[in-house]
Design a protein around this motif. Structure first.
Motif, PDB file in Angstrom:
ATOM      1  N   GLN A  42      -0.578  29.742   8.715  1.00  0.00           N
ATOM      2  CA  GLN A  42      -0.160  31.126   8.490  1.00  0.00           C
ATOM      3  C   GLN A  42       0.892  31.210   7.391  1.00  0.00           C
ATOM      4  O   GLN A  42       0.841  32.102   6.530  1.00  0.00           O
ATOM      5  N   GLU A  43       1.829  30.291   7.393  1.00  0.00           N
ATOM      6  CA  GLU A  43       2.879  30.294   6.369  1.00  0.00           C
ATOM      7  C   GLU A  43       2.288  30.078   4.969  1.00  0.00           C
ATOM      8  O   GLU A  43       2.694  30.735   4.008  1.00  0.00           O
ATOM      9  N   GLU A  44       1.341  29.152   4.867  1.00  0.00           N
ATOM     10  CA  GLU A  44       0.711  28.906   3.568  1.00  0.00           C
ATOM     11  C   GLU A  44      -0.086  30.125   3.106  1.00  0.00           C
ATOM     12  O   GLU A  44      -0.072  30.466   1.919  1.00  0.00           O
ATOM     13  N   ALA A  45      -0.766  30.789   4.038  1.00  0.00           N
ATOM     14  CA  ALA A  45      -1.532  31.991   3.690  1.00  0.00           C
ATOM     15  C   ALA A  45      -0.597  33.103   3.223  1.00  0.00           C
ATOM     16  O   ALA A  45      -0.910  33.831   2.266  1.00  0.00           O
ATOM     17  N   GLU A  46       0.562  33.241   3.855  1.00  0.00           N
ATOM     18  CA  GLU A  46       1.528  34.269   3.464  1.00  0.00           C
ATOM     19  C   GLU A  46       2.107  33.974   2.086  1.00  0.00           C
ATOM     20  O   GLU A  46       2.333  34.889   1.289  1.00  0.00           O
ATOM     21  N   ARG A  47       2.361  32.704   1.790  1.00  0.00           N
ATOM     22  CA  ARG A  47       2.855  32.339   0.463  1.00  0.00           C
ATOM     23  C   ARG A  47       1.827  32.701  -0.609  1.00  0.00           C
ATOM     24  O   ARG A  47       2.172  33.264  -1.647  1.00  0.00           O
ATOM     25  N   ALA A  48       0.578  32.367  -0.338  1.00  0.00           N
ATOM     26  CA  ALA A  48      -0.475  32.671  -1.307  1.00  0.00           C
ATOM     27  C   ALA A  48      -0.620  34.171  -1.504  1.00  0.00           C
ATOM     28  O   ALA A  48      -0.795  34.657  -2.623  1.00  0.00           O
ATOM     29  N   ALA A  49      -0.524  34.949  -0.410  1.00  0.00           N
ATOM     30  CA  ALA A  49      -0.668  36.397  -0.498  1.00  0.00           C
ATOM     31  C   ALA A  49       0.475  37.037  -1.280  1.00  0.00           C
ATOM     32  O   ALA A  49       0.295  38.084  -1.928  1.00  0.00           O
ATOM     33  N   SER A  50       1.651  36.400  -1.252  1.00  0.00           N
ATOM     34  CA  SER A  50       2.805  36.942  -1.964  1.00  0.00           C
ATOM     35  C   SER A  50       2.841  36.528  -3.430  1.00  0.00           C
ATOM     36  O   SER A  50       3.736  36.922  -4.176  1.00  0.00           O
ATOM     37  N   GLY A  51       1.867  35.729  -3.847  1.00  0.00           N
ATOM     38  CA  GLY A  51       1.811  35.292  -5.240  1.00  0.00           C
ATOM     39  C   GLY A  51       2.352  33.903  -5.481  1.00  0.00           C
ATOM     40  O   GLY A  51       2.264  33.381  -6.591  1.00  0.00           O
ATOM     41  N   GLU A  52       2.933  33.298  -4.449  1.00  0.00           N
ATOM     42  CA  GLU A  52       3.421  31.926  -4.597  1.00  0.00           C
ATOM     43  C   GLU A  52       2.248  30.956  -4.608  1.00  0.00           C
ATOM     44  O   GLU A  52       1.146  31.291  -4.177  1.00  0.00           O
ATOM     45  N   ILE A  53       2.503  29.758  -5.088  1.00  0.00           N
ATOM     46  CA  ILE A  53       1.497  28.701  -5.048  1.00  0.00           C
ATOM     47  C   ILE A  53       1.904  27.718  -3.969  1.00  0.00           C
ATOM     48  O   ILE A  53       2.877  26.978  -4.118  1.00  0.00           O
ATOM     49  N   PRO A  54       1.186  27.708  -2.838  1.00  0.00           N
ATOM     50  CA  PRO A  54       1.542  26.789  -1.758  1.00  0.00           C
ATOM     51  C   PRO A  54       1.412  25.339  -2.206  1.00  0.00           C
ATOM     52  O   PRO A  54       0.650  25.012  -3.114  1.00  0.00           O
ATOM     53  N   GLU A  55       2.174  24.474  -1.554  1.00  0.00           N
ATOM     54  CA  GLU A  55       2.090  23.047  -1.866  1.00  0.00           C
ATOM     55  C   GLU A  55       0.791  22.469  -1.323  1.00  0.00           C
ATOM     56  O   GLU A  55       0.353  22.796  -0.230  1.00  0.00           O
ATOM     57  N   ALA A  56       0.187  21.600  -2.111  1.00  0.00           N
ATOM     58  CA  ALA A  56      -1.024  20.924  -1.658  1.00  0.00           C
ATOM     59  C   ALA A  56      -0.634  19.780  -0.721  1.00  0.00           C
ATOM     60  O   ALA A  56       0.451  19.224  -0.833  1.00  0.00           O
ATOM     61  N   PRO A  57      -1.517  19.409   0.209  1.00  0.00           N
ATOM     62  CA  PRO A  57      -1.230  18.251   1.060  1.00  0.00           C
ATOM     63  C   PRO A  57      -1.064  16.987   0.224  1.00  0.00           C
ATOM     64  O   PRO A  57      -1.693  16.847  -0.820  1.00  0.00           O
ATOM     65  N   GLU A  58      -0.200  16.093   0.688  1.00  0.00           N
ATOM     66  CA  GLU A  58      -0.039  14.809   0.010  1.00  0.00           C
ATOM     67  C   GLU A  58      -1.188  13.896   0.432  1.00  0.00           C
ATOM     68  O   GLU A  58      -1.092  13.157   1.403  1.00  0.00           O
ATOM     69  N   ASP A  59      -2.279  13.978  -0.284  1.00  0.00           N
ATOM     70  CA  ASP A  59      -3.478  13.200   0.040  1.00  0.00           C
ATOM     71  C   ASP A  59      -4.068  12.708  -1.274  1.00  0.00           C
ATOM     72  O   ASP A  59      -4.593  13.494  -2.062  1.00  0.00           O
ATOM     73  N   ASP A  60      -3.962  11.417  -1.521  1.00  0.00           N
ATOM     74  CA  ASP A  60      -4.448  10.850  -2.781  1.00  0.00           C
ATOM     75  C   ASP A  60      -5.935  11.101  -2.974  1.00  0.00           C
ATOM     76  O   ASP A  60      -6.410  11.256  -4.103  1.00  0.00           O
ATOM     77  N   ARG A  61      -6.697  11.141  -1.870  1.00  0.00           N
ATOM     78  CA  ARG A  61      -8.134  11.395  -1.978  1.00  0.00           C
ATOM     79  C   ARG A  61      -8.390  12.785  -2.549  1.00  0.00           C
ATOM     80  O   ARG A  61      -9.241  12.972  -3.421  1.00  0.00           O
ATOM     81  N   LEU A  62      -7.625  13.759  -2.075  1.00  0.00           N
ATOM     82  CA  LEU A  62      -7.807  15.130  -2.530  1.00  0.00           C
ATOM     83  C   LEU A  62      -7.437  15.267  -4.002  1.00  0.00           C
ATOM     84  O   LEU A  62      -8.132  15.938  -4.775  1.00  0.00           O
ATOM     85  N   LEU A  63      -6.361  14.614  -4.401  1.00  0.00           N
ATOM     86  CA  LEU A  63      -5.938  14.687  -5.803  1.00  0.00           C
ATOM     87  C   LEU A  63      -6.952  14.016  -6.720  1.00  0.00           C
ATOM     88  O   LEU A  63      -7.222  14.497  -7.828  1.00  0.00           O
ATOM     89  N   LEU A  64      -7.530  12.899  -6.268  1.00  0.00           N
ATOM     90  CA  LEU A  64      -8.557  12.220  -7.058  1.00  0.00           C
ATOM     91  C   LEU A  64      -9.787  13.108  -7.214  1.00  0.00           C
ATOM     92  O   LEU A  64     -10.346  13.223  -8.309  1.00  0.00           O
ATOM     93  N   ILE A  65     -10.188  13.750  -6.137  1.00  0.00           N
ATOM     94  CA  ILE A  65     -11.343  14.651  -6.184  1.00  0.00           C
ATOM     95  C   ILE A  65     -11.061  15.830  -7.102  1.00  0.00           C
ATOM     96  O   ILE A  65     -11.911  16.258  -7.885  1.00  0.00           O
ATOM     97  N   ALA A  66      -9.845  16.371  -7.008  1.00  0.00           N
ATOM     98  CA  ALA A  66      -9.478  17.492  -7.864  1.00  0.00           C
ATOM     99  C   ALA A  66      -9.554  17.092  -9.332  1.00  0.00           C
ATOM    100  O   ALA A  66     -10.072  17.838 -10.175  1.00  0.00           O
ATOM    101  N   ASP A  67      -9.054  15.904  -9.643  1.00  0.00           N
ATOM    102  CA  ASP A  67      -9.092  15.429 -11.025  1.00  0.00           C
ATOM    103  C   ASP A  67     -10.532  15.209 -11.488  1.00  0.00           C
ATOM    104  O   ASP A  67     -10.906  15.568 -12.607  1.00  0.00           O
ATOM    105  N   THR A  68     -11.359  14.655 -10.630  1.00  0.00           N
ATOM    106  CA  THR A  68     -12.755  14.374 -10.970  1.00  0.00           C
ATOM    107  C   THR A  68     -13.539  15.652 -11.214  1.00  0.00           C
ATOM    108  O   THR A  68     -14.363  15.739 -12.139  1.00  0.00           O
TER     109      THR A  68
END
Length: 208
Positions: free
Chosen positions: A102-128
């Motif tokens: 809920q907190e992350e959704a509220e940040r996104a709705a207010s225009g903020e950029i929520p922090e991404a989870p610290e997951d090397d797999r996710l960052l690798l996929i994002a880069d790919t």
């Protein structure tokens, strides 16, 4: 249903005394929190990891662990052994998970950029896949709002790199439905030009 996580009784438990009592039974919430974090006697970290995986959500496990520990510490003195500890802790983890989502959704709705989870797999996929890692947290919010079927397909087939045929069999689905779910997951994360998922899931390659 989440599987119980076996663990020997914490040091300091008296003979015949429930193992949780030496952790939750005495002291202020601050003191209980210190015991929970030091050595993780109730295996909250592993329980949080299991919850994140079973629900296939993209949130930071470290933050969930700390938030859960805070809830457990706040209500630790109230716990008297009922319901069973596994159920009581699972409810605290569910509550902490809902709060963070809920907190992350509220940040996104207010225009903020929520922090991404610290997951090397996710960052690798994002880069790919060409996802802007600076705003992937916003994509995670959209992803976490997607249907469970969509989230589970991404978790199992992409993050955990499970065999597509075996995963589809275990999840009583088809390659076609898995492909559709993956497309929806990637779209939520911000991917607009998806790779050839059909060939990949069927074990083929992208070459003509």
């Amino acid at each position: 249903m989440e599987e119980p996580i076996p663990r020997p009784a914490p040091e300091g438990s008296k003979p015949g005394e429930p193992s949780w009592k030496s952790v939750l039974g005495e002291g202020s919430p601050r003191e209980i929190l210190a015991r929970l974090v030091e050595g993780d006697p109730l295996d909250l970290r592993a329980r949080c990891e299991l919850r994140v995986r079973s629900q296939a959500v993209l949130i930071d496990v470290h933050r969930l662990h700390l938030r859960t520990a805070a809830h457990v510490a706040r209500h630790g003195r109230e716990y008297k052994g009922s319901p069973p500890l596994e159920i009581w802790l699972a409810e605290k983890i569910r509550h902490a998970t809902r709060e963070l989502l809920q907190e992350e959704a509220e940040r996104a709705a207010s225009g903020e950029i929520p922090e991404a989870p610290e997951d090397d797999r996710l960052l690798l996929i994002a880069d790919t896949l060409g996802i802007d890692t600076g705003v992937i947290g916003r994509g995670c919010v959209a992803f976490n709002r997607a249907r469970y079927e969509v989230r589970a397909a991404f978790y199992g087939l992409v993050l955990e790199a499970q065999d597509p045929t075996a995963w589809c069999t275990a999840n009583s689905t088809t390659i076609e439905r898995a492909t559709s779910s993956l497309r929806a997951a990637l779209y939520a994360l911000g991917v607009r030009e998806t790779p050839d998922l059909d060939a990949w899931l069927r074990g083929g390659d992208d070459e003509p």
